[in-house]
Design a protein around this motif. Structure first.
Motif, PDB file in Angstrom:
ATOM      1  N   VAL A   1       2.377  10.786 -11.016  1.00  0.00           N
ATOM      2  CA  VAL A   1       1.708  12.036 -11.396  1.00  0.00           C
ATOM      3  C   VAL A   1       2.751  13.092 -11.772  1.00  0.00           C
ATOM      4  N   TYR A   2       3.806  13.201 -10.965  1.00  0.00           N
ATOM      5  CA  TYR A   2       4.841  14.192 -11.254  1.00  0.00           C
ATOM      6  C   TYR A   2       5.540  13.873 -12.581  1.00  0.00           C
ATOM      7  N   GLN A   3       5.901  12.622 -12.789  1.00  0.00           N
ATOM      8  CA  GLN A   3       6.605  12.263 -14.011  1.00  0.00           C
ATOM      9  C   GLN A   3       5.714  12.435 -15.237  1.00  0.00           C
ATOM     10  N   SER A   4       4.410  12.185 -15.068  1.00  0.00           N
ATOM     11  CA  SER A   4       3.489  12.389 -16.190  1.00  0.00           C
ATOM     12  C   SER A   4       3.423  13.860 -16.556  1.00  0.00           C
ATOM     13  N   TRP A   5       3.323  14.719 -15.543  1.00  0.00           N
ATOM     14  CA  TRP A   5       3.310  16.152 -15.815  1.00  0.00           C
ATOM     15  C   TRP A   5       4.604  16.592 -16.487  1.00  0.00           C
ATOM     16  N   ARG A   6       5.722  16.102 -15.980  1.00  0.00           N
ATOM     17  CA  ARG A   6       7.020  16.511 -16.525  1.00  0.00           C
ATOM     18  C   ARG A   6       7.198  15.983 -17.945  1.00  0.00           C
ATOM     19  N   GLY A   7       6.741  14.767 -18.196  1.00  0.00           N
ATOM     20  CA  GLY A   7       6.931  14.185 -19.527  1.00  0.00           C
ATOM     21  C   GLY A   7       5.964  14.707 -20.564  1.00  0.00           C
ATOM     22  N   LEU A   8       4.734  15.092 -20.124  1.00  0.00           N
ATOM     23  CA  LEU A   8       3.730  15.542 -21.076  1.00  0.00           C
ATOM     24  C   LEU A   8       3.788  17.050 -21.293  1.00  0.00           C
ATOM     25  N   GLY A   9       3.684  17.801 -20.207  1.00  0.00           N
ATOM     26  CA  GLY A   9       3.720  19.252 -20.330  1.00  0.00           C
ATOM     27  C   GLY A   9       2.379  19.876 -20.644  1.00  0.00           C
ATOM     28  N   SER A  10       1.472  19.152 -21.296  1.00  0.00           N
ATOM     29  CA  SER A  10       0.148  19.670 -21.628  1.00  0.00           C
ATOM     30  C   SER A  10      -0.785  18.503 -21.908  1.00  0.00           C
ATOM     31  N   TRP A  11      -2.087  18.767 -21.821  1.00  0.00           N
ATOM     32  CA  TRP A  11      -3.065  17.714 -22.121  1.00  0.00           C
ATOM     33  C   TRP A  11      -2.982  17.293 -23.577  1.00  0.00           C
TER      34      TRP A  11
ATOM     35  N   LEU B   1       0.832  -1.201   0.000  1.00  0.00           N
ATOM     36  CA  LEU B   1       0.000   0.000   0.000  1.00  0.00           C
ATOM     37  C   LEU B   1       0.872   1.258   0.000  1.00  0.00           C
ATOM     38  N   THR B   2       1.955   1.234   0.772  1.00  0.00           N
ATOM     39  CA  THR B   2       2.885   2.366   0.769  1.00  0.00           C
ATOM     40  C   THR B   2       3.553   2.524  -0.592  1.00  0.00           C
ATOM     41  N   ALA B   3       3.941   1.387  -1.199  1.00  0.00           N
ATOM     42  CA  ALA B   3       4.570   1.434  -2.524  1.00  0.00           C
ATOM     43  C   ALA B   3       3.618   2.016  -3.556  1.00  0.00           C
ATOM     44  N   VAL B   4       2.344   1.657  -3.466  1.00  0.00           N
ATOM     45  CA  VAL B   4       1.350   2.181  -4.408  1.00  0.00           C
ATOM     46  C   VAL B   4       1.216   3.694  -4.239  1.00  0.00           C
ATOM     47  N   ALA B   5       1.222   4.166  -2.990  1.00  0.00           N
ATOM     48  CA  ALA B   5       1.123   5.601  -2.745  1.00  0.00           C
ATOM     49  C   ALA B   5       2.318   6.341  -3.354  1.00  0.00           C
ATOM     50  N   VAL B   6       3.523   5.768  -3.196  1.00  0.00           N
ATOM     51  CA  VAL B   6       4.721   6.384  -3.783  1.00  0.00           C
ATOM     52  C   VAL B   6       4.638   6.355  -5.299  1.00  0.00           C
ATOM     53  N   LEU B   7       4.175   5.237  -5.852  1.00  0.00           N
ATOM     54  CA  LEU B   7       4.019   5.132  -7.303  1.00  0.00           C
ATOM     55  C   LEU B   7       3.060   6.192  -7.825  1.00  0.00           C
ATOM     56  N   ALA B   8       1.958   6.388  -7.120  1.00  0.00           N
ATOM     57  CA  ALA B   8       0.966   7.361  -7.566  1.00  0.00           C
ATOM     58  C   ALA B   8       1.541   8.772  -7.547  1.00  0.00           C
TER      59      ALA B   8
END
Length: 598
Positions: A353-363, A342-349
């Motif tokens: 989210v941060y890596q998705s924002w950094r990799g995408l930059g926009s919708w 459960l802790t690992a899942v929280a860290v993954l989430a």
């Protein structure tokens, strides 16, 4: 015992040095290099043949033997020597050309290794004198040999799997069920993970040279390529990973046979895991782009959380099936892993989210290849979470059955022992064995979807990020010959029956937006070839706003007319007037409107 402590101390010191070297080499840059300019510029016509060709990128690039190839109109190479960085600038690639180049269109094919260790390629053209009817193909060659790229991708995937098995199984043994039985039961998958990580890393070291140099599999064992690999940042990361994998073997040999792991063993395992994860973060997308320190930290945590969750699930599944009847997996161990997962899942989430924002930059970046792979990964992780929710339910039921049994035993009722794995079958009726059987199924579902997640993760690491793709599109518009560089042709006719008496003026504005612009103008005669004239004047007027005329103050650069002082204060439609003088008495002024962007 002293020898073991000495070995453990040496391992910890070695890891600290390796991690420091790796993270120190993670310099800010933009993921996947983008061509921002060239000399000669793409699509332009020059009067005299250049002595060299230069390409400029938005970040540092590594060059190989054939990073720049220049072909004449008949497809013959005309380069003289190997490419190098122009003026020592690491974001450039320059190659000398042979003398005596004739008229026609020349094709420049380039291929470099960007700061995030991925190879990129492209092509552009320029003409000497005038464009030719025949030309070499301007299509960019594949950045990497297809066979090498496929094997390199497989190697990355196997390495991810090996990392998950090593870390996840290690955490399961040390934190959930630290007994000799657990070590014996998961020994085989742990060794599989170790060998997978070792052999895949060796393979990646051998393949890295052909990957960087666009060579085929025949040069896998080339000593020159191997030497170049070990001097590069990705090569250093892979060699560091090899050392850390061997350190894992030393730790397991000296310490893990103990029935109860000491704090030093746990600390060594943690530092080894951190070091292994850092070898990915220091040589992939996290090491370049924006917020590098945060991104590297997030990437390390993301990898560790993935390994703890997926590798731990594998250990749980193996133990559920293979634990001996006389010493089955206790429900308390399952509960411990449930909390860790459960802790690992929280860290993954959080890191995801941060890596998705950094990799995408926009919708809008979800429409890129990177965005589509990321979307599939998100759905796969959601399926894993769904299976995990069932696992937690079965874990709770298993604990309930165990507690009920304990109460019955304490009350003198004797209780009903939990069945061993050998006693269970899918056809068994309802009873105490149901929770364990249900846990098996849900854990198997999690592991199955986790394999898909690893495949998608491997794809993401080899794909240009959505943010970089947007940057590529934006930068491409600034490359000469593309829409953001304004190119205008103005026909003229002085009435004089000479080669220069009539023709056209090609005017290029870069970047073609409000503000300071670089102006280049080439005068073409009646036959379409560049001609020399005594004077060319260029002015810009915005009649609606009462601005102008602004003189571009062109200077004769012996082949073209140029200026870098023109300042167009506002965007909009401007009138561009060209005064062409071909003799002491023959001249004409012609005009054309031009749109200037913001």
């Amino acid at each position: 015992m002293n020898d073991g402590r000495h070995t453990l101390g040496s391992i910890l010191a070695l890891i600290a040095v390796l991690v420091g070297v790796l993270l120190a080499g993670a310099a800010p840059a933009s993921a996947h290099a983008v061509l921002t300019g060239s000399d000669p510029r793409d699509g332009t016509v020059v009067k005299t043949a250049p002595k060299q060709v230069t390409a400029t990128f938005d970040e540092s690039v590594a060059l190989v033997e054939d990073s720049m190839r220049v072909l004449d109109p008949d497809g013959r190479p005309v380069t003289a020597g190997d490419p190098h960085h122009a003026g020592g600038r690491s974001n450039t690639a320059q190659v000398a050309l042979t003398s005596g180049l004739g008229q026609g269109t020349y094709t420049v094919s380039w291929r470099v290794v960007s700061a995030d260790t991925h190879a990129v390629s492209g092509a552009f053209t320029f003409s000497v004198g005038e464009p030719s009817a025949t030309r070499a193909s301007a299509a960019a060659a594949p950045a990497v040999d297809p066979a090498v790229e496929a094997l390199y991708g497989v190697g990355r995937y196997v390495a991810y799997g090996g990392l998950a098995l090593l870390i996840g199984i290690g955490v399961f043994i040390l934190a959930c069920w630290p007994t000799a039985t657990s070590v014996r039961v998961v020994r085989r998958p742990f060794l599989i993970g170790w060998w997978a990580l070792l052999l895949s890393t060796v393979a990646l070291v051998l393949l890295r040279g052909p990957y960087d140099g666009d060579d085929g599999l025949t040069r896998v064992f080339d000593l020159g390529l191997l030497r170049r690999t070990v001097e590069s940042r990705p090569g250093i990361a892979l060699l560091a990973r090899l050392v850390l994998v061997l350190a894992v073997a030393a730790l397991v040999r000296h310490r893990l046979p103990e029935s109860k792991p000491t704090r030093r063993v746990v600390a060594a395992g943690g530092v080894l895991s951190l070091g292994l994860a850092s070898t990915w973060a220091a040589a992939e997308h996290a090491s370049v782009g924006i917020q590098v320190p945060v991104a590297v930290t997030s990437s390390v945590l993301h990898l560790l959380a993935m390994a703890v969750w997926l590798g731990g699930l594998t250990a749980l599944l193996v133990v559920l099936y293979r634990a001996p009847a006389e010493d089955p997996l206790p429900p308390v161990a399952v509960a411990r892993f449930s909390r860790i997962a459960l802790t690992a899942v929280a860290v993954l989430a959080a890191t995801g989210v941060y890596q998705s924002w950094r990799g995408l930059g926009s919708w809008e970046a979800f429409t890129t290849v990177y965005g589509r792979i990321l979307a599939f990964k998100v759905w796969a992780v959601m399926l894993m979470l769904l299976a995990a929710s069932y696992s937690r339910r079965w874990t709770a039921r298993l604990l309930h059955v165990k507690e009920k049994e304990r109460v019955l035993v304490a009350a003198g009722g004797g209780g009903t022992p939990l069945p061993s794995p050998a006693d269970e079958s899918d056809t068994a009726g309802p009873g105490p064995q149901a929770p364990r059987r249900g846990l098996r199924r849900s854990a198997l579902a999690e592991v199955t979807v986790g394999v898909v997640v690893l495949v998608l993760t491997t794809g993401l690491t080899g794909t240009q990020t959505g943010r970089a793709a947007d940057e590529t599109a934006a930068t491409a518009s600034k490359v000469p010959g593309q829409p953001d560089v304004n190119l205008t042709l103005i026909p003229y006719d002085t009435g004089k029956s000479t080669l220069a008496g009539r023709g056209k003026v090609q005017v290029t504005l870069e970047p073609g937006r409000a503000g300071r612009n670089v102006v280049e103008a080439i005068v073409y005669g009646a036959d379409g070839s560049p001609v020399a004239i005594p004077e060319l004047r260029l002015t810009f007027t915005d009649a609606d706003r009462g601005i102008g005329p602004l003189d571009a103050q062109l200077a004769d650069e012996r082949g073209f007319w140029g200026s870098d002082t023109l300042n167009l204060p506002v965007a909009g439609t401007w009138t561009m007037r060209a005064t062409v003088r071909v003799s002491d008495i023959d001249q004409v002024t012609v005009e054309k409107t031009v749109t200037i962007g913001r």
